[in-house]
Scaffold this motif. Structure first.
Motif, PDB file in Angstrom:
ATOM      1  N   VAL A  45      73.357  75.861 -15.647  1.00 37.96           N
ATOM      2  CA  VAL A  45      73.174  75.468 -14.249  1.00 37.96           C
ATOM      3  C   VAL A  45      73.332  76.694 -13.366  1.00 37.96           C
ATOM      4  CG1 VAL A  45      73.881  73.875 -12.430  1.00 37.96           C
ATOM      5  CG2 VAL A  45      74.224  73.246 -14.827  1.00 37.96           C
ATOM      6  N   ASP A  46      72.404  76.863 -12.430  1.00 34.12           N
ATOM      7  CA  ASP A  46      72.537  77.913 -11.420  1.00 34.12           C
ATOM      8  C   ASP A  46      72.117  77.337 -10.066  1.00 34.12           C
ATOM      9  OD1 ASP A  46      69.734  77.845 -11.465  1.00 34.12           O
ATOM     10  OD2 ASP A  46      69.620  79.512 -12.888  1.00 34.12           O
ATOM     11  N   MET A  47      72.083  78.184  -9.062  1.00 37.44           N
ATOM     12  CA  MET A  47      71.762  77.730  -7.712  1.00 37.44           C
ATOM     13  C   MET A  47      70.358  77.154  -7.613  1.00 37.44           C
ATOM     14  SD  MET A  47      74.289  78.078  -5.573  1.00 37.44           S
ATOM     15  CE  MET A  47      73.450  78.127  -3.997  1.00 37.44           C
ATOM     16  N   PHE A  48      69.452  77.643  -8.442  1.00 38.76           N
ATOM     17  CA  PHE A  48      68.046  77.232  -8.340  1.00 38.76           C
ATOM     18  C   PHE A  48      67.766  75.941  -9.095  1.00 38.76           C
ATOM     19  CE2 PHE A  48      68.269  81.863  -8.042  1.00 38.76           C
ATOM     20  CZ  PHE A  48      67.708  82.070  -6.793  1.00 38.76           C
ATOM     21  N   SER A  49      68.601  75.616 -10.090  1.00 38.44           N
ATOM     22  CA  SER A  49      68.391  74.393 -10.863  1.00 38.44           C
ATOM     23  C   SER A  49      69.398  73.301 -10.524  1.00 38.44           C
ATOM     24  CB  SER A  49      68.494  74.699 -12.368  1.00 38.44           C
ATOM     25  OG  SER A  49      69.773  75.205 -12.696  1.00 38.44           O
ATOM     26  N   LEU A  50      70.199  73.516  -9.474  1.00 36.68           N
ATOM     27  CA  LEU A  50      71.245  72.562  -9.135  1.00 36.68           C
ATOM     28  C   LEU A  50      70.657  71.234  -8.662  1.00 36.68           C
ATOM     29  CD1 LEU A  50      74.328  72.229  -8.930  1.00 36.68           C
ATOM     30  CD2 LEU A  50      74.172  73.016  -6.561  1.00 36.68           C
ATOM     31  N   GLY A  51      69.506  71.250  -8.047  1.00 36.41           N
ATOM     32  CA  GLY A  51      68.918  70.034  -7.500  1.00 36.41           C
ATOM     33  C   GLY A  51      68.133  69.204  -8.487  1.00 36.41           C
ATOM     34  N   THR A  52      68.071  69.614  -9.740  1.00 43.07           N
ATOM     35  CA  THR A  52      67.316  68.865 -10.732  1.00 43.07           C
ATOM     36  C   THR A  52      68.232  68.414 -11.855  1.00 43.07           C
ATOM     37  OG1 THR A  52      65.462  68.948 -12.284  1.00 43.07           O
ATOM     38  CG2 THR A  52      66.731  70.972 -11.985  1.00 43.07           C
ATOM     39  N   GLN A 266      82.255  81.325  -7.234  1.00 41.68           N
ATOM     40  CA  GLN A 266      81.449  82.081  -8.192  1.00 41.68           C
ATOM     41  C   GLN A 266      80.074  81.456  -8.414  1.00 41.68           C
ATOM     42  OE1 GLN A 266      82.704  84.919  -9.255  1.00 41.68           O
ATOM     43  NE2 GLN A 266      84.695  84.525  -8.285  1.00 41.68           N
ATOM     44  N   TYR A 267      79.891  80.234  -7.920  1.00 39.27           N
ATOM     45  CA  TYR A 267      78.634  79.483  -8.085  1.00 39.27           C
ATOM     46  C   TYR A 267      78.265  79.293  -9.550  1.00 39.27           C
ATOM     47  CZ  TYR A 267      78.299  80.396  -3.117  1.00 39.27           C
ATOM     48  OH  TYR A 267      78.566  80.468  -1.770  1.00 39.27           O
ATOM     49  N   ASP A 268      79.276  79.238 -10.422  1.00 35.53           N
ATOM     50  CA  ASP A 268      79.071  78.921 -11.829  1.00 35.53           C
ATOM     51  C   ASP A 268      79.406  77.436 -12.003  1.00 35.53           C
ATOM     52  OD1 ASP A 268      78.849  78.787 -14.550  1.00 35.53           O
ATOM     53  OD2 ASP A 268      80.010  80.601 -14.950  1.00 35.53           O
ATOM     54  N   PHE A 269      78.454  76.587 -11.643  1.00 38.25           N
ATOM     55  CA  PHE A 269      78.706  75.152 -11.607  1.00 38.25           C
ATOM     56  C   PHE A 269      78.944  74.583 -12.998  1.00 38.25           C
ATOM     57  CE2 PHE A 269      76.131  76.171  -7.878  1.00 38.25           C
ATOM     58  CZ  PHE A 269      76.924  75.645  -6.879  1.00 38.25           C
ATOM     59  N   ALA A 270      78.293  75.148 -14.003  1.00 40.02           N
ATOM     60  CA  ALA A 270      78.497  74.662 -15.360  1.00 40.02           C
ATOM     61  C   ALA A 270      79.919  74.938 -15.824  1.00 40.02           C
ATOM     62  CB  ALA A 270      77.493  75.319 -16.303  1.00 40.02           C
ATOM     63  N   LYS A 271      80.444  76.113 -15.502  1.00 39.33           N
ATOM     64  CA  LYS A 271      81.813  76.451 -15.890  1.00 39.33           C
ATOM     65  C   LYS A 271      82.809  75.559 -15.141  1.00 39.33           C
ATOM     66  CE  LYS A 271      82.022  79.569 -18.154  1.00 39.33           C
ATOM     67  NZ  LYS A 271      82.207  80.948 -17.757  1.00 39.33           N
ATOM     68  N   GLY A 272      82.568  75.329 -13.868  1.00 36.62           N
ATOM     69  CA  GLY A 272      83.442  74.428 -13.124  1.00 36.62           C
ATOM     70  C   GLY A 272      83.418  73.020 -13.683  1.00 36.62           C
ATOM     71  N   ALA A 273      82.237  72.540 -14.082  1.00 39.42           N
ATOM     72  CA  ALA A 273      82.135  71.214 -14.683  1.00 39.42           C
ATOM     73  C   ALA A 273      82.851  71.159 -16.025  1.00 39.42           C
ATOM     74  CB  ALA A 273      80.661  70.833 -14.862  1.00 39.42           C
ATOM     75  N   THR A 274      82.792  72.244 -16.779  1.00 42.52           N
ATOM     76  CA  THR A 274      83.476  72.301 -18.075  1.00 42.52           C
ATOM     77  C   THR A 274      84.981  72.181 -17.903  1.00 42.52           C
ATOM     78  OG1 THR A 274      81.706  73.717 -18.927  1.00 42.52           O
ATOM     79  CG2 THR A 274      83.773  73.662 -20.160  1.00 42.52           C
TER      80      THR A 274
END
Length: 300
Positions: A45-52, A266-274
């Motif tokens: 997940v990154d800033m560009f794929s967050l909406g999908t 850090q905008y590392d949404f996958a790491k935050g979700a983990t």
């Protein structure tokens, strides 16, 4: 559909409707975000794929990368210390206050109500207050310790890596003691007085009555309080944001604040979700303990 509506009108299906609406609301407001969070922990997940919703699937890569980071184990250790210290402090102080007010002296109800001030105050307000109390230059805590001869010089609670985590623990104990006191007071009030009278006639002293009557009769209440304390403590975010911001150098950082940092700094949404998924596991364990602690309660 006509048969379903008629069953609701005559009352036979009304109980199903009462249950269906709250369950639907919980699923939409809590269940779907939870599933979305779990899904993100297995995706890139990154800033560009967050909406999908359709993002590259990476399996357990986020979990492996998380535990490969050098700060992971110290932060998890901080979380364990924070949870253990907070729950122990809140429970011991809350139990002591509950036993103190159990005597029911004149003005006990009024004084007990004052302790609820800490519980109803917002976390950020509590953090701001404890910022002043824990200040290294003019803080009240340093003044009391210095005048009492406990310390010779000021302790910089918020900026010293050796004390920063304990500064938040102290504030969190103050915040949650009233909640423990109220629940434990309710548990104490449910113990029949004739048990103590019979034990006293048999020659049992105060400690023996506490050990053989109070603690066994409070077992379900204590289990519920510890379980709820674990859930509430793992949710505590405001105090870290207001007092230490996880610093210095992650010395006071914990899992819940780290998850926010990873996602929104850090905008590392996958790491935050983990990180959030790991916390959910502990919350689910606490929830099971809570349910098992309260299922044998007899309600009149």
């Amino acid at each position: 559909m006509k048969r379903l509506l008629s069953s609701v009108r005559d009352g036979r299906g009304f109980d199903i409707v009462l249950v269906a609406f709250p369950l639907g609301f919980l699923f939409l407001m809590a269940g779907l975000p939870l599933l979305y969070n779990v899904l993100m922990s297995f995706q890139e997940v990154d800033m560009f794929s967050l909406g999908t919703l359709l993002r590259p699937f990476v399996g357990l890569k986020n979990y492996r990368d998380l535990f490969a980071q050098p700060e992971t184990l110290p932060i998890l250790a901080n979380t364990a210390i924070f949870v253990t210290g907070s729950i122990a402090g809140q429970f011991l102080l809350g139990f002591g206050l509950a036993l103190f007010f159990w005597v029911n002296f004149p003005g006990a109800s009024w004084l007990r109500g004052l302790f609820l001030v800490s519980w109803v105050m917002p976390g950020l307000v509590v953090g701001a207050i404890w910022n002043w109390i824990l200040s290294g230059d003019f803080g009240v805590l340093n003044f009391i310790l210095r005048e009492g001869g406990v310390i010779s010089g000021n302790i910089f609670w918020r900026s010293d890596p050796n004390y920063s985590l304990y500064a938040v623990i102290i504030a969190n104990i103050w915040l949650g003691t009233a909640f423990n006191m109220i629940l434990l007071s309710v548990g104490l009030a449910g113990i029949p007085a004739d048990l103590y009278e019979a034990a006293e006639l048999d020659g049992a002293n105060a400690w023996q009555r506490f050990w053989t009557i109070t603690l066994p009769m409070m077992r379900s209440t204590i289990g519920a309080i510890i379980s709820l304390g674990l859930i509430f403590t793992l949710q505590q975010f405001d105090l870290f944001a207001a007092i230490t911001s996880g610093g210095p150098n992650n010395s006071s950082n914990v899992a819940q604040y780290w998850a926010w940092e990873q996602s929104f700094r850090q905008y590392d949404f996958a790491k935050g979700a983990t990180i959030s998924v790991l916390m959910i596991i502990f919350v689910m364990i606490a929830s099971v303990v809570y349910v098992r602690s309260t299922r044998h309660e007899v309600r009149g």
